[in-house]
Design a protein around this motif. Structure first.
Motif, PDB file in Angstrom:
ATOM      1  N   LEU A  52       0.819  -1.217   0.000  1.00  0.00           N
ATOM      2  CA  LEU A  52       0.000   0.000   0.000  1.00  0.00           C
ATOM      3  C   LEU A  52       0.849   1.262   0.000  1.00  0.00           C
ATOM      4  O   LEU A  52       0.451   2.290  -0.511  1.00  0.00           O
ATOM      5  CB  LEU A  52      -0.907   0.016   1.231  1.00  0.00           C
TER       6      LEU A  52
ATOM      7  N   ASP B 288       4.182   3.312  -1.078  1.00  0.00           N
ATOM      8  CA  ASP B 288       5.134   3.304  -2.196  1.00  0.00           C
ATOM      9  C   ASP B 288       6.539   3.552  -1.649  1.00  0.00           C
ATOM     10  O   ASP B 288       7.159   4.555  -1.934  1.00  0.00           O
ATOM     11  CB  ASP B 288       4.704   4.407  -3.168  1.00  0.00           C
TER      12      ASP B 288
ATOM     13  N   ASN C 130       9.390   8.036   2.008  1.00  0.00           N
ATOM     14  CA  ASN C 130       8.503   7.401   1.025  1.00  0.00           C
ATOM     15  C   ASN C 130       7.507   6.476   1.684  1.00  0.00           C
ATOM     16  O   ASN C 130       6.498   6.125   1.096  1.00  0.00           O
ATOM     17  CB  ASN C 130       9.315   6.571   0.022  1.00  0.00           C
ATOM     18  N   ILE C 131       7.840   6.076   2.898  1.00  0.00           N
ATOM     19  CA  ILE C 131       6.911   5.188   3.585  1.00  0.00           C
ATOM     20  C   ILE C 131       5.576   5.886   3.810  1.00  0.00           C
ATOM     21  O   ILE C 131       4.567   5.266   4.057  1.00  0.00           O
ATOM     22  CB  ILE C 131       7.532   4.653   4.890  1.00  0.00           C
TER      23      ILE C 131
ATOM     24  N   ARG D 201       4.111   7.644   1.396  1.00  0.00           N
ATOM     25  CA  ARG D 201       3.517   7.900   0.078  1.00  0.00           C
ATOM     26  C   ARG D 201       2.668   6.682  -0.276  1.00  0.00           C
ATOM     27  O   ARG D 201       3.149   5.555  -0.233  1.00  0.00           O
ATOM     28  CB  ARG D 201       4.664   8.065  -0.930  1.00  0.00           C
ATOM     29  N   ILE D 202       1.413   6.931  -0.633  1.00  0.00           N
ATOM     30  CA  ILE D 202       0.521   5.810  -0.932  1.00  0.00           C
ATOM     31  C   ILE D 202       0.834   5.299  -2.334  1.00  0.00           C
ATOM     32  O   ILE D 202       1.065   6.082  -3.257  1.00  0.00           O
ATOM     33  CB  ILE D 202      -0.949   6.262  -0.818  1.00  0.00           C
ATOM     34  N   SER D 203       0.836   3.985  -2.508  1.00  0.00           N
ATOM     35  CA  SER D 203       1.097   3.418  -3.829  1.00  0.00           C
ATOM     36  C   SER D 203       0.036   3.905  -4.812  1.00  0.00           C
ATOM     37  O   SER D 203      -1.157   3.934  -4.475  1.00  0.00           O
ATOM     38  CB  SER D 203       1.044   1.895  -3.772  1.00  0.00           C
ATOM     39  N   PRO D 204       0.462   4.259  -6.036  1.00  0.00           N
ATOM     40  CA  PRO D 204      -0.506   4.771  -7.000  1.00  0.00           C
ATOM     41  C   PRO D 204      -1.613   3.760  -7.242  1.00  0.00           C
ATOM     42  O   PRO D 204      -1.362   2.561  -7.348  1.00  0.00           O
ATOM     43  CB  PRO D 204       0.323   5.000  -8.272  1.00  0.00           C
ATOM     44  N   GLY D 205      -2.836   4.237  -7.304  1.00  0.00           N
ATOM     45  CA  GLY D 205      -3.967   3.335  -7.536  1.00  0.00           C
ATOM     46  C   GLY D 205      -4.693   2.980  -6.251  1.00  0.00           C
ATOM     47  O   GLY D 205      -5.841   2.565  -6.273  1.00  0.00           O
ATOM     48  N   PHE D 206      -3.999   3.104  -5.107  1.00  0.00           N
ATOM     49  CA  PHE D 206      -4.634   2.714  -3.843  1.00  0.00           C
ATOM     50  C   PHE D 206      -5.131   3.912  -3.035  1.00  0.00           C
ATOM     51  O   PHE D 206      -5.639   3.740  -1.937  1.00  0.00           O
ATOM     52  CB  PHE D 206      -3.669   1.870  -3.005  1.00  0.00           C
TER      53      PHE D 206
END
Ligand code: TPP
Ligand code: SF4
Lengths: 194, 287
Positions: free
Chosen positions: A68, A70, B4-5, B7-12
């Motif tokens: 979840l 990045d 970066n921890i 930062r939300i993964s793109p799409g989620f």
């Protein structure tokens, strides 16, 4: 290799289900996977996962923090493939953004609490769940709780060595394995529709 | 820790719960925020389960807002009321066995030094008075004797609150509680003095009724532990539930105790820490 006769099947197995490892189920070597406690080639397990997803009435992804957020190179690509698989296969998503024991404030519609995964499963009537991006120790705890208290079929898409306590467990899951899963689901769906 | 921890993964983005989105948008990380910015950034505490008016909760919020480097801080807690709030804190934290907190923190700090030799990693113990001054006192003092580079913060509610109100070494003489019905027979221990004698380079006692001073002291303590030697801060955090006062009276009660001299704001800084703190505080003024 120790061959176990123990089958890791859906529960409920009661309050304290045995850890599959204590019943002789061992983790697969590279290129292999676990299906219900038996070691099989990775590609057979991928095929089986695709079948199980398509048979399920209400399949859900439980993505964990490693997917979840990045947080390092390569995660975004993996995340994109998980989203794609979810779309192709009709899998819904409930995130597990961290492991804080938020009981009793957890809203099982919005996120899953790894310490009470059964609440989310009961509440949403989930019959198949896929773990991905969940740190190993929390995946182990949550998978065992699910097997103990629900009849949900569990699949672990693990970035490391896999999980004995999932009904199907792939190891070293990266882009190639996710692409193979998307391919298998698309193909089997096509067969079913033709 | 890599930012970066957060930062939300793109799409989620759309499936993440609101509290995480808020944390990403207006969290405290990497922004050098402090107590006076409280309310302008996402609070570190999320729906904590402590009682209404709990002095520990108030102190904890102020401590968290005072951390000089929250993303690279690990808090080590101990069993007790404050431990119930730690799981809601958006800072790395470890729960240790009651009383073991300073031993755990010592090992952790040493391991972090080996693992991240080029990074500043702060290890801060936050524990109750029972854990610090009674059952864990052995481990606490030994960590000071060994000059471990850690900060110890005691949340002093003058009781074992989490187990229903027994007297602790920090309870005032004469105090009556649920499980000390005859009143305490002995005076409150002066742990700041013990800390000083045991080798702490920086020692302070304070309360959340003075938030800016509390911030300064917590920062000084953490900076001292980084460069000079162990540090100790004692924070008066009364417990409305066990001392049976109204939740809205916590701060006025603290002020009354301070006025009557039961609890004093104090600061001791040894020469090495004085020189070090003067150099950075002077540098900040000149910025
Ligand atoms: C080794 C051990 N001994 C005793 C206990 C029982 N216990 C739990 S909380 C607590 C009191 C904590 O008091 P304090 O450190 O003052 O924290 P507070 O609850 O007041 O915040 C005790 C004795 C325990 N959990 N573990
Ligand atoms: S019992 Fe006292 S110290 Fe514990 S949470 Fe309640 S008010 Fe705070």
């Amino acid at each position: 290799m120790l061959e176990s006769k123990y089958q890791v099947l859906t529960g409920p197995e009661g309050y304290l289900p045995p850890a599959a490892a204590s019943k002789g189920v061992t983790l697969p070597d590279e290129g292999l996977a676990l299906v219900e406690g038996t070691i099989v080639p990775e590609k057979d397990a991928i095929e089986k996962i695709a079948e199980k997803i398509l048979q399920a009435k209400n399949p859900f992804f439980f993505p964990g923090p490693l997917l979840l957020w990045d947080w390092k190179e390569g995660v975004a690509q993996k995340a994109a493939l998980v989203k794609k698989l979810a779309e192709v296969a009709g899998i819904k998503i409930i995130p597990m953004p961290d492991y804080r024991p938020k009981y009793p404030m957890i809203n099982p519609d919005i996120e899953i609490n790894p310490n009470h995964p059964n609440l989310t499963i009961w509440h949403n009537k989930i019959d198949l769940c896929l773990f991905i991006g969940v740190h190993c120790h929390y995946a182990n705890v949550a998978l065992k709780i699910i097997r103990g208290g629900t009849d949900c079929y569990t699949i672990a898409l693990c970035g490391e060595a896999g999980h004995e306590d999932a009904m199907i467990s792939l190891r070293d899951v990266g882009l190639a394995q996710l692409e193979a899963l998307i391919e298998a689901v698309t193909r089997l769906k096509g067969v079913a529709n033709s | 820790m890599s930012k970066n921890i957060f930062r939300i993964s793109p799409g989620f983005e759309d499936i993440m719960p609101d509290e995480y989105k808020e944390l990403v948008e207006s969290g405290p990380y990497g922004k050098d925020l402090g107590v006076s910015d409280m309310g302008t950034f996402k609070e570190l505490l999320e729906e904590h389960p402590l009682c209404a008016g709990c002095g520990l909760a108030l102190s904890l919020r102020l401590i968290l807002a005072s951390l000089p480097n929250p993303e690279d801080t690990v808090i080590v807690g101990s069993t007790g009321c404050s431990a119930l709030a730690f799981p809601q804190v958006a800072v790395h934290n470890i729960h240790s066995l009651f009383g073991n907190q300073n031993a755990v923190a010592s090992g952790l700090k040493r391991a972090l030094k080996l693992r991240f030799p080029d990074k500043v990693k702060d290890v801060v113990v936050i524990a109750g008075d029972g854990a610090t001054a009674d059952i864990g006192l052995d481990m606490v003092m030994q960590s000071w004797f060994r000059s471990e580079s850690i900060t110890t913060i005691m949340l002093d509610n003058e009781a074992y609150a989490n187990t229903g109100g027994q007297e602790s070494g920090m309870t005032q003489q004469g105090a009556v509680m649920n499980m000390a019905p005859k009143g305490k027979n002995f005076p409150k221990i002066s742990l700041p003095e013990i800390a000083r004698e045991a080798g702490c380079s920086y020692v302070a006692s304070i309360s959340p009724a003075q938030p800016k001073r509390l911030e300064k002291m917590v920062r000084r303590a953490i900076l001292t532990a980084r460069e000079v030697g162990p540090s100790y801060v004692q924070i008066f955090s009364p417990c409305p539930t066990n001392y049976k006062f109204k939740p809205q009276e916590t701060v006025s009660r603290i002020k009354q105790h301070q006025k009557e001299g039961h609890y004093q704001t104090k600061e001791y800084i040894n020469t090495a820490a004085q020189e070090y703190l003067a150099s950075i505080e002077e540098g900040k003024k000149n910025e």
